[in-house]
Scaffold this motif. Structure first.
Motif, short mmCIF file in Angstrom:
data_model
loop_
_atom_site.label_atom_id
_atom_site.label_comp_id
_atom_site.label_asym_id
_atom_site.label_seq_id
_atom_site.Cartn_x
_atom_site.Cartn_y
_atom_site.Cartn_z
N ILE A 101 8.96 6.81 -0.60
CA ILE A 101 9.01 6.07 -1.87
C ILE A 101 9.01 7.04 -3.04
N LYS A 102 8.18 8.07 -2.96
CA LYS A 102 8.15 9.09 -4.02
C LYS A 102 9.53 9.72 -4.19
N ASN A 103 10.14 10.10 -3.10
CA ASN A 103 11.45 10.75 -3.17
C ASN A 103 12.54 9.79 -3.63
N ALA A 104 12.40 8.51 -3.28
CA ALA A 104 13.35 7.50 -3.75
C ALA A 104 13.25 7.34 -5.27
N ILE A 105 12.04 7.39 -5.78
CA ILE A 105 11.83 7.30 -7.23
C ILE A 105 12.46 8.51 -7.93
N LYS A 149 0.80 -1.23 0.00
CA LYS A 149 0.00 0.00 0.00
C LYS A 149 0.83 1.28 0.00
N PRO A 150 1.75 1.51 0.98
CA PRO A 150 2.53 2.76 0.94
C PRO A 150 3.44 2.86 -0.28
N ILE A 151 3.88 1.71 -0.80
CA ILE A 151 4.75 1.73 -1.98
C ILE A 151 3.98 2.22 -3.20
N ILE A 152 2.80 1.66 -3.39
CA ILE A 152 1.98 2.08 -4.53
C ILE A 152 1.52 3.52 -4.38
N LEU A 175 -5.06 -0.78 -6.90
CA LEU A 175 -4.53 0.38 -6.18
C LEU A 175 -4.12 1.52 -7.12
N ILE A 176 -4.17 1.26 -8.43
CA ILE A 176 -3.73 2.26 -9.42
C ILE A 176 -4.94 3.03 -9.96
N PRO A 177 -4.93 4.37 -9.87
CA PRO A 177 -6.02 5.18 -10.45
C PRO A 177 -6.10 4.96 -11.97
N LYS A 178 -7.28 5.02 -12.50
CA LYS A 178 -7.51 4.77 -13.93
C LYS A 178 -6.70 5.72 -14.81
N ASN A 179 -6.57 6.96 -14.39
CA ASN A 179 -5.90 7.95 -15.23
C ASN A 179 -4.38 7.76 -15.29
#
Length: 328
Positions: free
Chosen positions: A300-304, A16-19, A45-49
């Motif tokens: 995770i966002k910042n790691a990406i 969950k937090p990763i996605i 867990l992924i938004p359609k857009n």
């Protein structure tokens, strides 16, 4: 568009937090995320857009935190193994994992290989100082080191600071128990003499210099680096807990804390490891970002973002070229 492999199920808190971190990153930056894990669990867990920016690599096993890192090579169906393979097979430019850090390091070293001339990879992390950040390595990849290993860590850190921290002449120092050249153990003294070859080397530094803004890069072995890193995390947590406790003891303290709330918020953001996302494993033939097992979506966002910036740089080639100069 850059492809980033994400070990989608390897963290302490599951997928969950990763996605959530992947989704937040996609809202700010353009890249293709290859989620390694069980598509049946991940897809909802992924938004359609955002589906157009997502690919899936099926993997149904997770390398657990209590397993021995040396067994990672045998577990070819785990998320971390398959994520590393995506980089090896050039289907992804980088990997981000909050899973078993030892497994990530072992697989990266064995499956991706080391850069030309590199004896051992090193984990580099950013530590807050009173002015900006200090690059600190190694923080756990190598508990036992020789002088030539520390010298190579210095070369890698110097290149990283120039290319990804935008510091033209980073001040490079060696961790010791005193600033004088004669201080330290045999390893430190031998390394000091070798590091004199590096133009940006300013000498020995003590632990306090991580935070006073007087250096940009600090080099040590992975044992001492990891101890210092964990101690600093503990101190930061303790300070905030003490502040909260003391504030609750007095009405005047509560009023003062309310007035200081914006300052405390900035301070917390500056010292919060989640703001840095993860630590790059320098010296391997690819980009591997190792995140904390307890990473939230922000980390995770910042790691990406770290992975994207690393992938767009020419840092690995520059490290090889720089090492070749000294070897010659």
């Amino acid at each position: 568009m850059i492809n980033i492999a994400i070990d989608a199920m390897g963290g302490d808190f599951g997928e969950k937090p990763i996605i959530e971190g992947v989704v937040e990153a996609l809202k700010e930056r353009s890249f293709k995320a290859i989620l390694v894990g069980d598509p049946k669990i991940l897809k909802p867990l992924i938004p359609k857009n955002l589906e157009q920016y997502i690919q899936y690599e099926e993997a149904y096993e997770v390398f657990s935190m209590d397993e021995n890192a040396t067994d990672a090579l045998k577990r070819k169906d785990t998320t971390i193994y398959k994520a590393i393979e995506l980089v090896k097979n050039e289907k992804a430019k980088a990997i981000v994992s909050a899973g078993h850090s030892g497994a990530s390091m072992s697989l990266a070293t064995l499956r991706l290989g080391r850069l030309k001339g590199i004896l051992r990879p090193a984990i580099a992390t950013l530590m807050p100082n009173i002015k900006n950040k200090t690059l600190f390595l190694d923080v756990g990849a190598n508990t036992d080191c020789k002088a030539e290993h520390l010298f190579q860590f210095a070369i890698m850190g110097d290149i990283y600071a120039k290319e990804l921290m935008n510091i033209a002449k980073p001040r490079l120092a060696l961790l010791s128990n005193g600033e004088e050249e004669c201080k330290g153990n045999e390893l430190t003294k031998e390394t000091h003499q070798m590091m004199k070859q590096i133009p940006n080397f300013i000498g020995n530094a003590e632990g306090r210099d991580i935070f006073n803004g007087e250096i940009d890069i600090l080099i040590c072995d992975g044992f001492n680096g990891n101890v210092i890193l964990k101690a600093c995390e503990g101190v930061a947590t303790a300070i905030f807990q003490i502040l909260k406790r003391e504030v609750k003891e007095s009405v005047f303290a509560k009023i003062g804390a309310l007035m200081m709330k914006p300052v405390f918020k900035k301070l917390k953001k500056h010292i919060d490891w989640q703001e840095y996302g993860g630590a790059p494993l320098l010296g391997v033939n690819g980009c591997v970002i190792i995140s904390h097992g307890k990473s939230d979506a922000r980390a995770i966002k910042n790691a990406i973002f770290q992975a994207i910036n690393f992938s767009k740089s020419n840092i690995n080639t520059l490290i090889e070229n720089e090492l070749e100069k000294y070897n010659a």
